[in-house]
Design a protein around this motif. Sequence first.
Motif, PDB file in Angstrom:
ATOM      1  N   LEU A 174      48.663  30.635  32.573  1.00 34.72           N
ATOM      2  CA  LEU A 174      48.543  32.342  32.957  1.00 34.72           C
ATOM      3  C   LEU A 174      47.307  32.074  33.935  1.00 34.72           C
ATOM      4  N   PRO A 175      47.611  32.907  34.981  1.00 35.52           N
ATOM      5  CA  PRO A 175      47.279  33.890  36.067  1.00 35.52           C
ATOM      6  C   PRO A 175      45.263  33.838  36.078  1.00 35.52           C
ATOM      7  N   TYR A 176      44.756  33.920  37.054  1.00 30.16           N
ATOM      8  CA  TYR A 176      43.437  33.476  36.893  1.00 30.16           C
ATOM      9  C   TYR A 176      42.785  34.922  36.734  1.00 30.16           C
ATOM     10  N   GLY A 177      43.053  36.084  37.124  1.00 29.25           N
ATOM     11  CA  GLY A 177      43.028  37.389  36.672  1.00 29.25           C
ATOM     12  C   GLY A 177      43.281  37.986  35.521  1.00 29.25           C
ATOM     13  N   ILE A 178      44.395  37.310  34.228  1.00 27.15           N
ATOM     14  CA  ILE A 178      44.437  37.403  32.939  1.00 27.15           C
ATOM     15  C   ILE A 178      43.381  36.572  31.889  1.00 27.15           C
ATOM     16  N   GLN A 179      43.257  35.559  33.047  1.00 25.37           N
ATOM     17  CA  GLN A 179      42.177  33.895  31.734  1.00 25.37           C
ATOM     18  C   GLN A 179      41.057  35.101  32.149  1.00 25.37           C
ATOM     19  N   ARG A 180      40.163  35.436  33.177  1.00 24.53           N
ATOM     20  CA  ARG A 180      39.444  36.316  33.065  1.00 24.53           C
ATOM     21  C   ARG A 180      38.833  37.643  31.708  1.00 24.53           C
ATOM     22  N   ARG A 181      40.678  38.152  31.820  1.00 24.83           N
ATOM     23  CA  ARG A 181      40.961  39.154  30.741  1.00 24.83           C
ATOM     24  C   ARG A 181      40.780  38.672  29.711  1.00 24.83           C
TER      25      ARG A 181
END
Lengths: 378, 603
Positions: free
Chosen positions: B487-494
Amino acid sequence: MRPTLAVLAVVLAVAAGCSAPGSGKEESGNDSGPIKIAVVDAQSGQLSSLGAWELKGARLAVDEWNAAGGVNGRQIQLDVFDDQGDPTIGTNLARKIDSEGYIAMIGTAESAVTIAMSPLLKQAEIPNITSGQSPGLVATKSDFLFLNGPTSTTYDETLAKHIVDQQGIKSIAMITNNGGYGKGEHDAFLKALTSRNVTPVADQVVTADQKDFSAVLTSIRQKNPKVIFLGAEEVESGLIVKQARDLGITSAFAGAAPQGTPVFLDTAGAKNAEGTIVSSPYLSNDIDEASKKFAAAYKAKFNEEAELHGAKAYDGTQILLTALKTSNVATGKPLADAIRATKHDGLLGDFAFDETGVGIFSTSIGIIKGGKLVAAES
Amino acid sequence: MKRLLVVAALGVAAWFLPYGLDSYAIHVVNVILIFAILAIGLGLVMGIAGQVNLSQVAFFGVGAYATAILTTHSGMGFWVAGVLAILATVLMGLVIGTPALRVQSHYLGIVTLGLALAFTNWVTNASLSGGAEGISGITAPTLPGVDLSSEYIYYYLELIVFAVVLGFGLFVVRTALGRRMRAMRDDALAAGALGAEVPMLRMTAFMLASVYGGVAGVLYAGLIRYVAPESFNIANMFLLLAMVIIGGRQSLIGCVVGAVSLALVRELLVDHPTIAQLAYGSVVVLVVVFAPTGLAGLPRRFRAYLDHRRGTRGTAAQLRPFQPYEPEAVSRSTQDQLLRVEGVTKQFRGLKALDDVSLTVSTGEIRGIVGPNGSGKTTLFNVISGLYKPTSGRVIFRGADMTGRAPYRLARAGMARTFQNLRLFGDLTVEENLLVALDRWSTLSAWRYALRPLSVLRRDRALRRSAAEVLERYGLTEFASLAPKSLPYGIQRRVEIARAVAADPALLLLDEPAAGLNGEEVRQLAEIVRSIRDSGRTVIIIEHNMGLVMSLCEQITVLAGGRVIASGTPAEVAVEPAVIEAYLGDSMNTDDLPVPSAGEATR
């Protein structure tokens, strides 16, 4: 799905009602073609050198018979199977040689593997001549199991008899390793001593892969024994002897077959090993005419020196082939009976099997003199 | 349905297999089944729980030897002896598992290898185990009306046992216990911070492996009816290891496939001893080089290759908007102190990372912790969440002194955190990441697996429903079955924030949640954090993004050089000369800082 399940249930029920699988077993062993004999031994792993020696001994005997026309005009087919020194694989192979129609088996050199195979071979009625020498082989009480040499207790009993009874030496120390071989030697020799009311002055156990023995030897040096008994394989025994001499220990060493081998002599150094007392059924290649002939043939065929294990397998195979000849290529129980009845003047001595499957009941005592193992004059 | 049919077909094939085999082949099959059971056990402890265990063969040996000793020396029946033997193996498993509490990875491998060697050494030398000659004449198992001395009938006994233990293994892997073990394998630290009792889990893994070893040992004793030290030597341990690696250690089916195929290769080569070792070694090397995920990973790799060739791409999953929590009706006027840090000092050898830090966080607050790099912010988080034990000082959480408690205890007391450099469980799906956090049961209650399997299944279904709700709320539903790494980084953060909140904490610690996010994502993050607070949770946030901190936090604590140099509302802190000097630097003009609105500051 429901009909499928119903069909499945019916099929299973029918299957359960039918005869159990494996009930229709065809009897193998035909009367033409080559006679199939299996050699089962470790051809890989730690014990592969034993297996290689044993295969050579058996091969030599079979080739001699085949060259002379085989048994009753039939050639002998010798096939080798690798048990890797593992009892589980041994049981696989017992089933395998049974299903492939081998009528007799030579091997194994590893007592535990042979013990594991023994019940299966007995059930399949396949006679087996083993190079193992553990008393546990006798304890399996199989009519189909024969030993091509004395049991390990014989080695140590003969040795104790020579040292204690004949030489009158009572100051004895023991060094054994905690591997399978060393442990057996430890128990057998200690038993032989105890029955003579001798207590060893030291009883040291080392590990099977130990390389430095100074601690053990220093403590033995203080006891100053006349003889030090070695219960370890060739290389380890050689190292012990070498390090003992370096520490100034002058006692003689004693042991069973491994201490009579060239490997032991090379590791220890001929000078250090001088005077070592060896108990072995096959002291050397030039002890008599038969051994000289065997050693020459062995050297010619494999281009290496013959030794004990090859000689044992050679004797065992000779006995099997002789029994095949006298019984007119019998199989199963009649073949086992024929082996038991075979009297053979072999390299290890005069074989005469008793009901336990042991045919040799004594070993010879040799002494290392001038870098050579010679028979001791008693 | 398709899967059910495959299983049924395999079952029927296995049932009729003996009719086509001679006595040699059936014996080989019987031995292979035993090794397959062993491999499943090893797959559980190594592949699933990530514990390097080189003593599986010793478990096997204890099971077989105990059966042999109990039937021959004590004259017990086979079944009684078998049950006792499995118990003995479990004891042994707990002993061998103990070092795993202290050491991991290759160190654990060495320790367990040593214990396995000690076992073979002991059985070679002990008179109880018959020394090098082993124990022969083991009593055959009996069942009324069934002749188990026939290897054909014994095959059915083994087949049934095999099916049961394989089914149980798959059951464990696919439900809560196995998920927690896989989470621990991927990241023990993060699993602990989510409440997984890591020590207990490691012991459970070893215990499971020992049960499989014991069962295999008992079956071995019944089949061969002879035990000797050589059957349990290190060569067999490495054979087992090769089976698990070749098959694919993260899949139990793979372990079985590996056991069967390697045993067959070994059996085929038995007639050719000269090339056996070479061929056997080549097979292992080829698999390790060309199929690192093992045979079990091949179908997936093949599919991926086909997709790549065809150029097909699934419709890209979309991130949906976050759906705010219902604000909690109860007003948070209480000034309860949820967390109190009192004079905490943390010393790393010569470096004082924290120097007498004190702070108090009230229930319902959003607290910001800021400071230059190396000022001790993350160290403070690690002390609060139990990863570090402070050199001195106390951490009081919900009125209880929690200083130096294990992370999982703090997690269970109601604390959850995210990590500066994401720590998602890489080999679990997004959904499973959430499930690990949602799962609040104690590992001790794993006894349910044996005695009340249906209750485990019911709980799992309930958990999946909650997970679906969380996925929905965070707009992650379409990513549920994907691996976080893809997954893209931002989604991983979420996902990481969703996972921490799924653990239902009273206090949520966020370590630089905005790092690497773009402007829109930062705005969404602020919305999410506020909503989380509104649902009744307290939040502490470490952040470098000053805009976010100033707009989000009511209270800010500023650290520099391991000390608290200022604290107060954003407006107060922003004008503090010490802060401007230490943190913002001389060149920074305070006018650049957004001054929070009055409404924000008083919340």
